[in-house]
Design a protein around this motif. Structure first.
Motif, PDB file in Angstrom:
ATOM      1  N   ALA A 451      45.308 -29.143  95.096  1.00 54.16           N
ATOM      2  CA  ALA A 451      43.237 -29.062  95.414  1.00 54.16           C
ATOM      3  C   ALA A 451      43.195 -29.917  96.648  1.00 54.16           C
ATOM      4  O   ALA A 451      44.289 -31.075  97.131  1.00 54.16           O
ATOM      5  CB  ALA A 451      42.896 -29.532  94.511  1.00 54.16           C
ATOM      6  N   ASP A 452      42.410 -29.266  97.259  1.00 53.71           N
ATOM      7  CA  ASP A 452      41.805 -29.963  98.979  1.00 53.71           C
ATOM      8  C   ASP A 452      40.631 -30.544  98.525  1.00 53.71           C
ATOM      9  O   ASP A 452      40.114 -31.290 100.078  1.00 53.71           O
ATOM     10  CB  ASP A 452      42.295 -29.746 100.397  1.00 53.71           C
ATOM     11  CG  ASP A 452      41.619 -28.363 100.392  1.00 53.71           C
ATOM     12  OD1 ASP A 452      40.715 -27.796  98.803  1.00 53.71           O
ATOM     13  OD2 ASP A 452      41.091 -28.003 101.393  1.00 53.71           O
ATOM     14  N   ARG A 453      39.559 -30.635  98.024  1.00 57.43           N
ATOM     15  CA  ARG A 453      38.289 -30.542  97.662  1.00 57.43           C
ATOM     16  C   ARG A 453      38.013 -30.522  96.658  1.00 57.43           C
ATOM     17  O   ARG A 453      38.434 -31.044  95.365  1.00 57.43           O
ATOM     18  CB  ARG A 453      37.404 -29.977  98.910  1.00 57.43           C
ATOM     19  CG  ARG A 453      37.459 -28.454  98.269  1.00 57.43           C
ATOM     20  CD  ARG A 453      36.696 -27.782  98.531  1.00 57.43           C
ATOM     21  NE  ARG A 453      36.824 -25.671  97.892  1.00 57.43           N
ATOM     22  CZ  ARG A 453      35.117 -25.598  98.660  1.00 57.43           C
ATOM     23  NH1 ARG A 453      35.052 -25.461  99.583  1.00 57.43           N
ATOM     24  NH2 ARG A 453      36.186 -23.761  98.331  1.00 57.43           N
ATOM     25  N   HIS A 454      36.703 -31.060  96.385  1.00 59.84           N
ATOM     26  CA  HIS A 454      35.800 -31.694  95.393  1.00 59.84           C
ATOM     27  C   HIS A 454      36.786 -32.669  94.099  1.00 59.84           C
ATOM     28  O   HIS A 454      36.612 -32.125  93.413  1.00 59.84           O
ATOM     29  CB  HIS A 454      36.019 -29.857  94.441  1.00 59.84           C
ATOM     30  CG  HIS A 454      34.867 -29.429  95.047  1.00 59.84           C
ATOM     31  ND1 HIS A 454      33.901 -29.255  95.746  1.00 59.84           N
ATOM     32  CD2 HIS A 454      35.127 -27.188  95.311  1.00 59.84           C
ATOM     33  CE1 HIS A 454      33.507 -27.861  96.629  1.00 59.84           C
ATOM     34  NE2 HIS A 454      33.844 -27.128  95.496  1.00 59.84           N
ATOM     35  N   PRO A 455      36.620 -33.709  94.613  1.00 62.63           N
ATOM     36  CA  PRO A 455      36.957 -34.607  93.951  1.00 62.63           C
ATOM     37  C   PRO A 455      35.912 -34.752  92.522  1.00 62.63           C
ATOM     38  O   PRO A 455      36.832 -35.053  91.592  1.00 62.63           O
ATOM     39  CB  PRO A 455      36.882 -36.144  94.116  1.00 62.63           C
ATOM     40  CG  PRO A 455      36.158 -35.895  95.482  1.00 62.63           C
ATOM     41  CD  PRO A 455      35.979 -33.864  95.642  1.00 62.63           C
ATOM     42  N   SER A 456      34.908 -34.847  92.682  1.00 64.75           N
ATOM     43  CA  SER A 456      34.071 -35.219  90.951  1.00 64.75           C
ATOM     44  C   SER A 456      34.715 -34.372  89.796  1.00 64.75           C
ATOM     45  O   SER A 456      34.722 -34.020  88.537  1.00 64.75           O
ATOM     46  CB  SER A 456      32.765 -34.469  91.557  1.00 64.75           C
ATOM     47  OG  SER A 456      32.899 -36.060  91.982  1.00 64.75           O
ATOM     48  N   GLN A 472      49.003 -32.362  92.860  1.00 69.90           N
ATOM     49  CA  GLN A 472      48.985 -32.218  94.338  1.00 69.90           C
ATOM     50  C   GLN A 472      47.676 -32.205  95.333  1.00 69.90           C
ATOM     51  O   GLN A 472      47.277 -31.357  95.075  1.00 69.90           O
ATOM     52  CB  GLN A 472      50.076 -31.860  95.060  1.00 69.90           C
ATOM     53  CG  GLN A 472      50.798 -32.231  96.623  1.00 69.90           C
ATOM     54  CD  GLN A 472      51.706 -31.812  97.387  1.00 69.90           C
ATOM     55  OE1 GLN A 472      51.780 -29.766  96.897  1.00 69.90           O
ATOM     56  NE2 GLN A 472      52.298 -32.130  97.800  1.00 69.90           N
ATOM     57  N   LEU A 473      47.197 -33.737  95.607  1.00 70.35           N
ATOM     58  CA  LEU A 473      45.659 -33.861  95.613  1.00 70.35           C
ATOM     59  C   LEU A 473      46.049 -33.968  97.474  1.00 70.35           C
ATOM     60  O   LEU A 473      46.020 -35.204  98.043  1.00 70.35           O
ATOM     61  CB  LEU A 473      44.741 -34.670  94.910  1.00 70.35           C
ATOM     62  CG  LEU A 473      44.609 -34.608  94.010  1.00 70.35           C
ATOM     63  CD1 LEU A 473      44.392 -35.682  93.315  1.00 70.35           C
ATOM     64  CD2 LEU A 473      44.513 -33.513  93.510  1.00 70.35           C
ATOM     65  N   VAL A 474      45.113 -33.197  98.254  1.00 73.96           N
ATOM     66  CA  VAL A 474      45.563 -32.765  99.562  1.00 73.96           C
ATOM     67  C   VAL A 474      43.753 -33.244 100.606  1.00 73.96           C
ATOM     68  O   VAL A 474      43.872 -33.188 100.858  1.00 73.96           O
ATOM     69  CB  VAL A 474      45.811 -31.236 100.178  1.00 73.96           C
ATOM     70  CG1 VAL A 474      46.222 -31.917 101.754  1.00 73.96           C
ATOM     71  CG2 VAL A 474      47.084 -31.097  99.554  1.00 73.96           C
TER      72      VAL A 474
END
Length: 560
Positions: A451-456, A472-474
């Motif tokens: 994932a690369d967006r929307h942390p909430s 795996q957070l990008v």
């Protein structure tokens, strides 16, 4: 409308006696209401706003989460959950600092959650149970308010019974957000105001001032309730007509002024962080047509009182509450009907006028109009009490039938909600995919989620993932490498830039889940990634953003 009135004028219109059958019926509704507030708290989807409650109450921030975890390293769900849990190194000072960073939400509820988590843990059911407790504590407050307002125990019992099973209050008593405490403060402060004006003692005014301070520190929109109270005192004490301040008016001024002064440190913070708050609340200014607003107002009224969309019958419910207000104004004195009318009108107009004149969507958020629904509910309680305790006639039997139908629909809706993982108050367009997508991922033996967006959303969705799943957070889409040793590999809510980056390196992408509830632009929630037959060279592209921050990760405007 009856302007002149004597003490007890309302109780002369409603029998002071409470039929035994009515007491037993309300007690049954109270028991049902308590059960509905506490049942299956851990089962329901923990959506983004609730995840932010846990994040800030535990002393973390979204910026901290992004900087530390959006690095491209492989992590476990436990590592993400750490940002919603208490840690020894994060004390109360960290929690207050996190709350001050989001000053649009006053801190009382979140500090309460912090203390609650220390006692009962960070699980979704544990955190939500605090709201359920506030929901039950509201029961004596609504009884007290109705007793002060109508001077009739029968009306107080009916008000309590209706409040106990109203879907709006049950749903927000099951959510880790401040709205259950806000409802409690609305009821408490309004009852305290009526008592203070009747008793005229400094102790009663001190209690009122304290209740207003609690309301302001729970929800800034409580200011609209405070304005309604101010207009009520000015009208009842006939300040404009007499052109002088009465003793009650002076006492009110001191109590309300002290409560407002207590908020001054937070008001300074609001000014200092005005730009950030403007960005945070930008979604409230999204232009909505008048037709859409009216349709949503009708829908919200139906959802508030019976829990579901009544479709064409929504208009009938609107007519019912209008008639309840008319009856209240015609059959009671100024001291009674004016407070109810102001509780309905001031919060609604305070949000509706900017929506209509300037453009916005404030009033389509049902939780922002809780004071108005409280006022409407009191009007309905008076209408139905007249039918329940007066001599039998065909009109009273008709109103009893209407009450029975509404209660049956509300109870049915509450049962459905109690047994459902997701309901309309969880923002279905943003949360409906959690359950099916998490199930797809969890059944794989060794899945990797990128994932690369929307942390909430990641914080909330993470609670549905099993321990064997890896994430795996990008942050830098052009420089990260897809971790090896995992199969299958998924993309969760990927940005177009991330998809383009992977496809340019030969990866093949296929939509694995399309969300029927989301807008078309966001509907492709889950993608499956297939590795290229031959590894492509990693393209180095200049980036103006820090390597560990997603350049188009959403800001803080997702919360309401």
């Amino acid at each position: 409308m009856h302007i002149a009135e004597t003490p007890g004028s309302v109780s002369q219109r409603l029998s002071p006696m409470v039929p035994t059958w009515l007491r037993y019926a309300v007690i049954a509704l109270i028991v049902a209401g308590i059960v509905f507030r506490f049942i299956n708290l851990s089962q329901k989807v923990y959506w983004t706003d609730e995840a932010l409650t846990s994040l800030r109450s535990s002393g973390h921030t979204k910026v901290e989460f992004v900087e530390e975890q959006f690095t491209g390293e492989v992590i476990s769900p436990e590592a993400v959950m750490r940002y919603q849990s208490l840690e020894p190194e994060n004390g109360w000072g960290h929690t207050l600092a996190a709350l001050m960073g989001n000053a649009e939400h006053t801190p009382l509820y979140f500090l309460g959650v912090r203390g609650w988590m220390e006692l009962f843990g960070s699980g979704s059911g544990a955190v939500r149970s605090l709201s359920a407790v506030f929901g039950v504590l509201a029961f004596p407050c609504v009884f007290w308010l109705a007793l002060e307002l109508f001077q009739s125990r029968a009306a107080a019992w009916v008000s309590l019974g209706l409040f106990a099973i109203t879907p709006l209050h049950i749903l927000y008593a099951q959510e880790a957000r401040p709205y259950s405490l806000w409802t409690l403060c609305i009821l408490l402060s309004s009852a305290a105001l009526l008592r203070a004006m009747r008793v005229r003692s400094w102790q009663s005014w001190a209690i009122y001032g304290l209740s207003v301070a609690l309301g302001l520190y729970t929800q800034l929109l409580f200011a609209l309730v405070a304005i309604a109270h101010c207009l009520y005192v000015v009208s009842i004490e006939q300040i404009l007509h007499k052109r002088r301040l009465t003793d009650n008016a002076l006492a009110y001024g001191w109590a309300a002024g002290a409560a407002l002064f207590s908020l001054s440190p937070w008001m300074v913070l609001l000014v200092v962080r005005a730009d950030r708050i403007r960005d945070t609340t930008a979604s409230l200014s999204q232009v909505t047509s008048l037709e859409q607003l009216i349709n949503r107002w009708f829908l919200a009224l139906s959802r508030a009182f019976v829990g579901i969309d009544l479709a064409a019958a929504n208009g009938l419910l609107v007519l019912l509450v209008v008639w309840a207000l008319v009856v209240l104004c015609r059959q009671t004195g100024l001291r009674c009907w004016l407070l109810v009318l102001l509780l309905v009108a001031v919060p609604f107009l305070g949000l509706a006028l900017p929506d209509v004149l300037l453009g916005g969507s404030r009033t389509i958020r049902i939780r922002y109009l809780i004071p108005s629904y409280v006022g409407l509910q009191l009007a309905l309680a008076y209408l139905f009490t007249r039918a329940l305790v007066r001599p039998q006639s065909w009109q009273n039997w008709l109103w009893r039938g209407v009450l029975g139908v509404l209660m049956a629909i509300a109870l049915s809706s509450n049962l459905d909600s109690a047994n459902s993982d997701l309901w309309w108050n969880k923002s279905i367009s943003r949360s409906a995919y959690y359950l099916p997508v998490a199930e797809m991922i969890n059944r794989e033996a060794k899945p990797l989620v990128i994932a690369d967006r929307h942390p909430s959303a990641i914080l909330a969705f993470n609670r549905r993932l099993d321990a064997h799943v890896r994430l795996q957070l990008v942050g830098d889409r052009d420089r990260f490498e897809v971790a090896r040793g995992y199969k299958p590999v998924f993309l969760l809510n990927p940005s177009e830039k991330l998809r383009d980056s992977l496809e340019s390196r030969g990866y093949r992408l296929k939509v694995a889940y399309r969300d029927p509830h989301a807008p078309d632009a966001d509907a492709d929630r889950l993608w499956q990634v297939r590795r290229p037959a031959k590894a492509q060279p990693l393209q180095q592209k200049p980036s103006s953003a820090p390597a560990n921050l997603p350049r188009d990760a959403e800001g803080l405007s997702e919360e309401g």
